[in-house]
Design an enzyme around this catalytic site. Structure first.
Site, PDB file in Angstrom:
ATOM      1  N   SER A 155     -14.439  -3.224 -11.066  1.00 31.65           N
ATOM      2  CA  SER A 155     -15.636  -2.395 -10.915  1.00 31.65           C
ATOM      3  C   SER A 155     -15.184  -1.020 -10.458  1.00 31.65           C
ATOM      4  CB  SER A 155     -16.565  -3.010  -9.868  1.00 31.65           C
ATOM      5  OG  SER A 155     -17.590  -2.111  -9.477  1.00 31.65           O
ATOM      6  N   TYR A 168     -18.430  -7.198  -1.812  1.00 30.38           N
ATOM      7  CA  TYR A 168     -18.173  -6.862  -3.215  1.00 30.38           C
ATOM      8  C   TYR A 168     -17.047  -5.843  -3.332  1.00 30.38           C
ATOM      9  CZ  TYR A 168     -19.319  -5.804  -8.108  1.00 30.38           C
ATOM     10  OH  TYR A 168     -19.270  -5.635  -9.465  1.00 30.38           O
TER      11      TYR A 168
END
Length: 273
Positions: A155, A168
């Protein structure tokens, strides 16, 4: 078939004869990557959530459209033994696992001081540890074969941070570090390992998030897109799943054999700030 058509056909089927595992691939980014790999000629093993009938239709549709074998394995990636089993069964059923795409992931947003511990554990388990266990199971056979491609879907948050996403961000930074280490270990064995780092990608999940955010904040859909979700992306557009799929195919093709240990942003300039 004329010469030009033959050349185009060979170019398009650059992964013919390869077998790919794509986790989290029954929808969204994972499905987009799986579809592009199948279009490039690879046999594909899907893994993810969904009802049996829905998944059977998906496998049949993908196989019919691409002319490759498509199977489904419902391994629970939160369980290391099942993650290993996904790779082992693919090798048993298809003869190899040449390409591994670690895409499965979950998210939770909360301030650090109130971040639920069970959410932290779950996010680290699926987003990071599952990738490790899958790589561990696939790496030896890839090295023995002298060829392998590992693509980890990280990401933009594997490169930069945002508030309230501690688990995350930590997991995706870990994925980038894991990618570099595996790349170094595979470099002399014909095995590459790279990370794709998307910003916001247009998926059904994001579409639902837009509507929910608009209602919660009392603002328009357009304002949510431009001023909330894409605030950090200079190009002000969502990436498409097919863009990520095309990049995965490139990394897995002969053209990408010299690329390893990289974290490639597909974020509209987000991480250029």
């Amino acid at each position: 078939m004329n010469v030009h058509a033959q050349i185009a056909s060979r170019t398009e089927r650059v992964l013919a004869g390869r077998v790919a595992i794509v986790t989290g691939s029954t929808s969204g980014i994972g499905l987009g990557i799986a579809r592009k790999l199948a279009e490039a000629g690879a046999d594909v093993v899907l893994n993810g959530l969904g009802g049996r009938d829905e998944i059977e239709r998906l496998c049949g549709k993908l196989a019919g459209a691409c002319g490759t074998r498509v199977a489904y394995n419902g391994a629970n990636l939160m369980v290391p033994a099942e993650t290993r089993g996904l790779v082992e069964k693919t090798i048993a059923d298809f003869g190899s696992a040449d390409i591994l795409v670690n895409n499965a992931g979950i998210q939770h947003v909360s301030p650090v001081e109130s971040f639920p511990e069970e959410k932290w554990d779950a996010i680290l388990a699926l987003n990071l540890s599952a990738a490790f266990h899958a790589i561990k199971a696939a790496f030896g056979p890839m090295k023995a074969a002298g060829w392998g491609r590992i693509v980890n879907v990280a990401s933009a948050h594997g490169l930069v941070a945002s508030p309230f996403k501690s688990a995350y961000v930590a997991a995706k930074h870990g994925v980038v570090g894991l990618t570099k280490t595996v790349a170094l270990e595979g470099a002399e064995h014909g095995v590459t390992c790279n990370a794709i780092c998307p910003g916001y990608v247009w998926t059904p999940l994001v579409e639902n998030q837009i509507e929910d955010t608009a209602k919660a904040r009392g603002i328009t859909r357009e304002a949510v897109i431009r001023d909330v979700l894409l605030a950090a992306q200079p190009n002000k557009r969502f990436a498409e799943v097919d863009e990520l799929g095309a990049l995965a195919v490139f990394l897995c093709s002969a053209a990408g054999q010299g690329i390893t240990g990289t974290a490639l942003p597909v974020d509209g300039g987000w991480t250029a700030h």
